[in-house]
Design a protein around this motif. Structure first.
Motif, PDB file in Angstrom:
ATOM      1  N   UNK A 239      28.393  16.845  -5.507  1.00 34.44           N
ATOM      2  CA  UNK A 239      29.395  15.888  -5.939  1.00 34.44           C
ATOM      3  C   UNK A 239      30.226  16.401  -7.103  1.00 34.44           C
ATOM      4  N   UNK A 240      30.319  17.710  -7.263  1.00 32.75           N
ATOM      5  CA  UNK A 240      31.078  18.319  -8.344  1.00 32.75           C
ATOM      6  C   UNK A 240      32.456  18.743  -7.834  1.00 32.75           C
ATOM      7  N   UNK A 241      33.486  18.153  -8.385  1.00 34.28           N
ATOM      8  CA  UNK A 241      34.825  18.566  -8.006  1.00 34.28           C
ATOM      9  C   UNK A 241      35.123  19.982  -8.448  1.00 34.28           C
ATOM     10  N   UNK A 242      34.648  20.332  -9.636  1.00 29.91           N
ATOM     11  CA  UNK A 242      34.834  21.674 -10.183  1.00 29.91           C
ATOM     12  C   UNK A 242      33.648  21.981 -11.092  1.00 29.91           C
ATOM     13  N   UNK A 243      33.411  23.261 -11.337  1.00 29.75           N
ATOM     14  CA  UNK A 243      32.262  23.669 -12.152  1.00 29.75           C
ATOM     15  C   UNK A 243      32.580  24.965 -12.887  1.00 29.75           C
ATOM     16  N   UNK A 244      31.847  25.212 -13.957  1.00 31.84           N
ATOM     17  CA  UNK A 244      31.795  26.531 -14.550  1.00 31.84           C
ATOM     18  C   UNK A 244      30.935  27.378 -13.615  1.00 31.84           C
ATOM     19  N   UNK A 245      31.367  28.597 -13.328  1.00 28.95           N
ATOM     20  CA  UNK A 245      30.662  29.427 -12.347  1.00 28.95           C
ATOM     21  C   UNK A 245      30.247  30.740 -12.998  1.00 28.95           C
ATOM     22  N   UNK A 246      28.959  31.045 -12.896  1.00 25.95           N
ATOM     23  CA  UNK A 246      28.390  32.274 -13.441  1.00 25.95           C
ATOM     24  C   UNK A 246      27.834  33.083 -12.281  1.00 25.95           C
ATOM     25  N   UNK A 247      28.358  34.293 -12.095  1.00 30.51           N
ATOM     26  CA  UNK A 247      27.916  35.135 -10.995  1.00 30.51           C
ATOM     27  C   UNK A 247      27.316  36.435 -11.484  1.00 30.51           C
ATOM     28  N   UNK A 248      26.247  36.870 -10.818  1.00 29.04           N
ATOM     29  CA  UNK A 248      25.555  38.112 -11.154  1.00 29.04           C
ATOM     30  C   UNK A 248      25.859  39.164 -10.098  1.00 29.04           C
ATOM     31  N   UNK A 249      26.437  40.302 -10.502  1.00 20.75           N
ATOM     32  CA  UNK A 249      26.664  41.428  -9.600  1.00 20.75           C
ATOM     33  C   UNK A 249      27.538  40.985  -8.417  1.00 20.75           C
ATOM     34  N   UNK A 250      27.039  41.040  -7.193  1.00 25.42           N
ATOM     35  CA  UNK A 250      27.838  40.563  -6.055  1.00 25.42           C
ATOM     36  C   UNK A 250      28.220  39.102  -6.229  1.00 25.42           C
ATOM     37  N   UNK A 251      27.349  38.324  -6.866  1.00 22.82           N
ATOM     38  CA  UNK A 251      27.662  36.923  -7.133  1.00 22.82           C
ATOM     39  C   UNK A 251      28.871  36.754  -8.027  1.00 22.82           C
ATOM     40  N   UNK A 252      29.141  37.743  -8.902  1.00 17.86           N
ATOM     41  CA  UNK A 252      30.340  37.684  -9.731  1.00 17.86           C
ATOM     42  C   UNK A 252      31.589  37.769  -8.864  1.00 17.86           C
ATOM     43  N   UNK A 253      31.521  38.581  -7.803  1.00 22.43           N
ATOM     44  CA  UNK A 253      32.663  38.663  -6.884  1.00 22.43           C
ATOM     45  C   UNK A 253      32.868  37.358  -6.136  1.00 22.43           C
ATOM     46  N   UNK A 254      31.765  36.690  -5.778  1.00 21.61           N
ATOM     47  CA  UNK A 254      31.886  35.371  -5.145  1.00 21.61           C
ATOM     48  C   UNK A 254      32.546  34.389  -6.113  1.00 21.61           C
ATOM     49  N   UNK A 255      32.138  34.432  -7.393  1.00 20.74           N
ATOM     50  CA  UNK A 255      32.719  33.524  -8.389  1.00 20.74           C
ATOM     51  C   UNK A 255      34.216  33.786  -8.565  1.00 20.74           C
ATOM     52  N   UNK A 256      34.592  35.052  -8.671  1.00 21.35           N
ATOM     53  CA  UNK A 256      36.007  35.391  -8.824  1.00 21.35           C
ATOM     54  C   UNK A 256      36.774  35.008  -7.565  1.00 21.35           C
ATOM     55  N   UNK A 257      36.182  35.265  -6.408  1.00 20.62           N
ATOM     56  CA  UNK A 257      36.838  34.881  -5.157  1.00 20.62           C
ATOM     57  C   UNK A 257      37.046  33.388  -5.058  1.00 20.62           C
ATOM     58  N   UNK A 258      36.083  32.594  -5.528  1.00 22.39           N
ATOM     59  CA  UNK A 258      36.238  31.141  -5.522  1.00 22.39           C
ATOM     60  C   UNK A 258      37.407  30.726  -6.414  1.00 22.39           C
ATOM     61  N   UNK A 259      37.537  31.368  -7.574  1.00 22.96           N
ATOM     62  CA  UNK A 259      38.640  31.037  -8.475  1.00 22.96           C
ATOM     63  C   UNK A 259      39.986  31.449  -7.890  1.00 22.96           C
ATOM     64  N   UNK A 260      40.003  32.535  -7.099  1.00 19.82           N
ATOM     65  CA  UNK A 260      41.254  32.995  -6.491  1.00 19.82           C
ATOM     66  C   UNK A 260      41.658  32.130  -5.302  1.00 19.82           C
ATOM     67  N   UNK A 261      40.684  31.754  -4.471  1.00 25.00           N
ATOM     68  CA  UNK A 261      40.990  31.056  -3.219  1.00 25.00           C
ATOM     69  C   UNK A 261      40.878  29.542  -3.334  1.00 25.00           C
ATOM     70  N   UNK A 262      40.023  29.065  -4.253  1.00 22.75           N
ATOM     71  CA  UNK A 262      39.852  27.619  -4.424  1.00 22.75           C
ATOM     72  C   UNK A 262      39.923  27.299  -5.911  1.00 22.75           C
ATOM     73  N   UNK A 263      41.052  27.579  -6.566  1.00 22.50           N
ATOM     74  CA  UNK A 263      41.120  27.480  -8.033  1.00 22.50           C
ATOM     75  C   UNK A 263      40.808  26.094  -8.575  1.00 22.50           C
ATOM     76  N   UNK A 264      41.009  25.070  -7.768  1.00 24.68           N
ATOM     77  CA  UNK A 264      40.749  23.706  -8.238  1.00 24.68           C
ATOM     78  C   UNK A 264      39.254  23.439  -8.405  1.00 24.68           C
ATOM     79  N   UNK A 265      38.389  24.335  -7.876  1.00 22.70           N
ATOM     80  CA  UNK A 265      36.946  24.129  -7.936  1.00 22.70           C
ATOM     81  C   UNK A 265      36.286  24.835  -9.130  1.00 22.70           C
ATOM     82  N   UNK A 266      37.053  25.620  -9.893  1.00 25.90           N
ATOM     83  CA  UNK A 266      36.469  26.454 -10.944  1.00 25.90           C
ATOM     84  C   UNK A 266      37.055  26.103 -12.302  1.00 25.90           C
ATOM     85  N   UNK A 267      36.185  25.832 -13.278  1.00 26.94           N
ATOM     86  CA  UNK A 267      36.620  25.557 -14.648  1.00 26.94           C
ATOM     87  C   UNK A 267      36.703  26.835 -15.466  1.00 26.94           C
ATOM     88  N   UNK A 268      35.665  27.631 -15.430  1.00 22.20           N
ATOM     89  CA  UNK A 268      35.642  28.937 -16.090  1.00 22.20           C
ATOM     90  C   UNK A 268      34.746  29.851 -15.266  1.00 22.20           C
TER      91      UNK A 268
END
Length: 303
Positions: free
Chosen positions: A97-126
């Motif tokens: 139920x989170x419209x947006x969140x702070x996202x912390x990614x480790x290694x490959x997970x960091x690429x997922x976090x950056x990709x989320x901010x690039x493709x779904x920017x409304x879902x990422x706070x930082x």
């Protein structure tokens, strides 16, 4: 211990757990290559919760308790894409139920976090990138930032087919040791306990790492333009990372309008207990940063 729950993205089921106050600031943790969520230490999650975050960690598709991939019907084509993995993260946010969140990614997970901010920017706070690559996993983008000797050592360990339970646990613990800072004491007990928890949750698949890497490489160009990330980004990197060179954090920070880099002395490709206070402080600081203006700063933390 947090209760396991599940999100759905189409036919894929994604296991996740939540720590901290229900009304806390939402924070999503995304683990690295073929790494179930238990490799985010419980104590680290609790330390973030103590700072007022509601913390969710989840198993990326194809590992842990999340759905495993079936072989692709087309030879040479991965059964899923980086965009699928990015949308999985959004599906977990939906389940929470989170419209947006702070996202912390480790290694490959960091690429997922950056990709989320690039493709779904409304879902990422930082974003916080922990030991991440600046431009993704395609060879021409990744090679300048990789320690090839360390990558080869990890590959030799990760492709071993364990003959029995004990060997599987031993290899997982060896991999954790290999990723840790060599200058610091290594917590063998924690590594073995975590490996046992991972195995108890679901046996691993030696092909998962290959499929996840293929998915990231298949979406060529997806992560090549971090300069379009519109939220504050902190690039944290261990000074003793045996896989990805610490320079990667500085390159990523310089590439993002609101980028900042911090290199952690005495830290490898890991989230060790001795660094939790500093790492969680930096995550909290990044979460509170002003969205306006350009901040391309570098720093060093010492234990």
């Amino acid at each position: 211990m947090a209760a396991e729950r599940f999100a759905r993205h189409g036919t894929v089921r994604l296991a996740f757990e939540v720590f901290g106050p229900p009304g806390g600031r939402p924070l999503l943790l995304v683990q690295g290559l073929d790494s179930p969520m238990q490799w985010w230490p419980d104590g680290f999650c609790a330390a973030l919760a103590a700072r007022g975050f509601a913390v969710a960690r989840y198993d990326c598709r194809d590992c842990g308790r999340s759905s495993r991939a079936r072989p692709s019907a087309r030879p040479g084509v991965p059964p899923y894409t980086a965009m699928d993995m990015i949308d999985d993260a959004a599906a977990v946010l939906d389940a929470l139920g989170w419209g947006a969140a702070h996202v912390v990614g480790m290694s490959l997970g960091a690429s997922v976090a950056i990709g989320l901010a690039l493709r779904r920017p409304e879902r990422v706070r930082t974003i916080v990138s922990l030991a991440g690559l600046p431009f993704g996993f395609h060879a021409r983008d990744a090679l300048p930032h990789l320690d090839l000797l360390g990558v080869a050592r990890l590959a030799r360990l990760s492709t071993r087919q364990a003959a029995d339970y004990e060997q599987d646990i031993r290899v997982q613990a060896q991999m954790a040791r290999m990723l840790a800072a060599r200058s610091q004491p290594f917590d063998e007990d924690w590594a073995r306990r975590t490996a046992e928890r991972v195995r108890a949750a679901a046996p691993g698949d030696p092909a998962t790492a290959r499929r996840q890497l293929a998915a990231m490489r298949a979406d060529d160009g997806l992560l090549r333009h971090p300069e379009t990330v519109s939220v504050p980004l902190l690039a944290l990197h261990g000074a003793e990372d045996p896989l990805i060179r610490p320079q990667s954090a500085r390159v990523l920070a310089r590439s993002v309008p609101q980028g900042r880099a911090v290199v952690l002395e005495g830290v490898g490709h890991e989230v060790p207990g001795r660094a939790w206070a500093s790492i969680t402080e930096e995550i909290e600081r990044n979460a509170g940063r002003n969205l306006a203006g350009r901040h391309s700063l570098c720093g060093t933390w010492k234990p």
